[in-house]
Design an enzyme around this catalytic site. Structure first.
Site, mmCIF file in Angstrom:
data_model
loop_
_atom_site.group_PDB
_atom_site.id
_atom_site.type_symbol
_atom_site.label_atom_id
_atom_site.label_comp_id
_atom_site.label_asym_id
_atom_site.label_seq_id
_atom_site.Cartn_x
_atom_site.Cartn_y
_atom_site.Cartn_z
ATOM 1 N N ARG A 198 0.830 -1.206 0.000
ATOM 2 C CA ARG A 198 0.000 0.000 0.000
ATOM 3 C C ARG A 198 0.864 1.256 0.000
ATOM 4 N NH1 ARG A 198 -4.894 -2.156 4.037
ATOM 5 N NH2 ARG A 198 -6.028 -3.214 2.351
ATOM 6 N N TYR A 229 -6.654 -0.596 -6.615
ATOM 7 C CA TYR A 229 -6.042 -1.847 -6.146
ATOM 8 C C TYR A 229 -5.271 -1.661 -4.851
ATOM 9 C CZ TYR A 229 -1.735 -0.809 -9.025
ATOM 10 O OH TYR A 229 -0.617 -0.275 -9.610
ATOM 11 N N GLU A 230 -4.908 -2.823 -4.250
ATOM 12 C CA GLU A 230 -4.336 -2.896 -2.900
ATOM 13 C C GLU A 230 -5.270 -2.288 -1.851
ATOM 14 O OE1 GLU A 230 -1.989 -4.752 -2.166
ATOM 15 O OE2 GLU A 230 -1.300 -5.155 -4.194
ATOM 16 N N GLY A 231 -6.555 -2.471 -2.033
ATOM 17 C CA GLY A 231 -7.543 -1.893 -1.135
ATOM 18 C C GLY A 231 -7.966 -0.540 -1.639
#
Length: 592
Positions: free
Chosen positions: A298, A438-440
């Site tokens: 992140r 992406y990645e949350g």
């Protein structure tokens, strides 16, 4: 497409003068990592990114990927050779343990290097990004035997790595994953399908190690029943080389808005006898193991926001000095459009946002090193862990939102030519759009900041952050580097953050409150923290400037733009937080 010129001077300045790299290096036992070594690494990375990776960016976007009938993927021309040069240069091993072939340097020193990869060619840069995250997850959680088998080849870059979480029915809600794992002697048999797997199949490395979340037959329900497995494309033989092909394949690739040269795969595991996987960590503890990879990923996704913003800014800078249009104020003939105040507004906004994002990202990553510094006591390390926990959603969320604004402004500076693909700037706009997803998603980042990073500890980490910003403001009062009016504006924003923390803590009786205010809470906090770091950079630039360095003078002007033009947004963020959930939740479902 414009040439990429890595901003190594600003990278080194932010790393040392804002993020506190040298103090961190001393605390972490890296006294040998001085300015000369940092400069040498950044200069060589700039050469590689500018001469090898950047020329492939536009062609890779236009060519895309080829998915063969044998379920193999061919990357664009030049990509595999660039990756071979990356491996030969030892670039993948910078921050990893010497025991597995790494160079043992601080994580944060690899950050400006990674920024260059992503600025030069974000689609290509995603391959080492995911691989390095996989190395981190294995280093922290795998058995010693599994580390010995996998890590030397992964640290060197000979083998790459992936993260396999998402399934067709399970996006952010990992409790619903259906991929299964069955015990089979010393290993497990994995069966299921994963989607959106970045670099899940390619021709750049001899092997790929997939980190796969799956559920055992007797696992508890929900996220407590998820385990993590390493599933190599080729099973290592007795000599540790790629041997028998495992029962895992890419079955298709996605056709995307951007990052066209990055294979986003649908992966199938166990179509025949079951893919052989090796347990990472303990059974039913897979999500905690995977978050070792996700948390740093992140931060590096936020770094991607900085990188693509800087590349777009550079393209716009080249264009606005060349393009002649209209008569600028005070001119007598056709003027370069940089002379028009509105174009200058856009350029200064891009520059201020990008440099602030670099300050935010580098500071967050230096915190990762400090959180495990051996020369600090445990209370100090816990303090830095809390700070990293707060900074992670700020870096990921704010820097990727900032990239949307900067790449859009860069396109706007090109006028109609920006909307035409051959100028190249549209690619940055398209590539940047994945970053808040992406990645949350950034909504998840915002909820993480509210939930785990504020409510769970009753605001301790946020209160420490506010106290440090307030202490800084008191320390520089009267400093000639910052005018009183600008310092007052910053102090007001710190008060806004303090009030926002109280509102979040007081809103727990309303089930919709956290979700309704979370995004504005993240943006308010991150904008204020970015202003704090920018003011530090102004102070350090003023202390170094003898009146003859355009870089240091320009740094102070850029900080003033951030404080004058960007920081006032905080009042709007707080106003929205004060409004709470009422208007957001008021409309009946059938009125949408």
């Amino acid at each position: 497409m414009a040439e990429y010129r890595a901003p190594t001077r600003d990278m080194a300045f932010v790393l040392s003068d804002v993020a506190g790299f040298h103090d961190m290096a001393k605390a972490c036992g890296h006294e040998e990592v001085g300015d000369d070594l940092v400069t040498a690494i950044l200069d060589e990375a700039a050469r590689f990114s500018g001469s090898v990776l950047a020329p492939l960016n536009g062609s890779g976007d236009r060519t895309g990927l080829s998915f063969g009938s044998d379920q193999t993927i061919t990357t664009p021309a030049g990509f595999a050779d660039a990756y071979r040069q990356y491996v030969d240069g030892g670039w993948g091993s910078l921050q990893f343990a010497p025991a597995f072939g790494g160079q043992g340097l601080p994580f944060s020193l690899a950050i400006p290097v990674q920024e260059m990869w992503h600025a030069a060619n974000m689609a290509w840069g995603l391959c080492p990004l995911l691989s390095q995250g996989a190395v981190e997850a294995l280093s922290e959680n795998a058995s010693e035997a599994l580390k010995a088998e996998l890590l030397p080849k992964m640290v060197s870059g000979q083998w790459t790595g992936t993260m396999n979480l998402t399934e067709p029915q399970a996006g952010s809600d990992l409790a619903t994953i259906r991929t299964t794992a069955e015990r089979d002697g010393a290993h497990y048999r994995i069966r299921g399908q994963k989607i959106f797997i970045t670099w899940g199949e390619h021709d750049m490395a001899e092997n790929i190690v997939h980190l796969v979340l799956a559920r055992l037959p007797d696992a508890p329900a929900g996220v407590r029943g998820i385990s993590l497995f390493a599933v190599p494309k080729y099973l290592p033989d007795a000599q540790g080389e790629p041997g028998e092909r495992n029962d895992c394949h890419a079955v298709s690739i996605e056709h995307k808005l951007g990052i066209h040269a990055s294979p986003t795969c649908v992966m199938s595991y166990g179509d025949n006898d079951g893919a052989i996987g090796y347990l990472v960590g303990e059974e039913n503890q897979g999500l905690a193991c995977m978050f070792t990879m996700m948390n740093n990923a992140r931060l590096t996704v936020g770094l991607q926001g900085v990188a693509v913003a800087d590349r777009a800014y550079q393209a716009a800078r080249d264009y606005v000095f060349e393009r002649q249009q209209g008569v600028a104020p005070g001119a007598t003939g056709a003027s370069a459009i940089i002379r028009h105040p509105d174009v200058r507004r856009m350029m200064m906004t891009m520059k201020a946002l990008t440099e602030a994002g670099r300050c935010l990202a580098y500071s967050g990553c230096v915190g990762v090193d400090l959180a495990r510094a051996p020369d600090l006591d445990e209370d100090q390390r816990r303090y830095h862990r809390r700070r990293v926990e707060v900074m992670t959603p700020l870096v990921k969320g704010w820097c990727t939102e900032m990239a949307q604004e900067v790449t859009s402004l860069a396109l706007q500076c090109h006028g109609g030519m920006g909307f035409v693909e051959e100028t190249g700037v549209a690619q940055y706009y398209r590539d940047a759009r994945i970053l808040p997803i992406y990645e949350g998603t950034n909504g998840i980042q915002a909820m993480d900041l509210v939930g785990r990073k504020t409510l769970r500890d009753q605001g301790q980490g946020m209160t420490e952050l506010v106290a440090e910003m307030r202490g800084f403001a008191e320390a520089i009062a009267g400093d000639a580097a910052v005018t009183g009016e600008r310092l007052d504006r910053f102090c007001q924003s710190v008060v806004f953050v303090e009030e926002a923390v109280r509102l979040v803590l007081d809103g727990q009786d309303d089930a919709n409150h956290a979700g309704s205010v979370a995004f504005n809470y993240l943006m308010l906090t991150a904008t204020t923290v970015a202003a704090w770091l920018m003011l530090q950079s102004a102070q350090r630039a003023a202390a170094r400037d003898d009146g003859s360095d355009p870089f240091l003078q320009g740094k102070r002007v850029t900080v003033n733009v951030f404080i004058d033009q960007i920081l006032p947004r905080c009042a709007g963020y707080l106003s929205a937080i004060r409004a709470g959930s009422e208007a957001i939740m008021a409309m009946a479902d059938d009125s949408f």
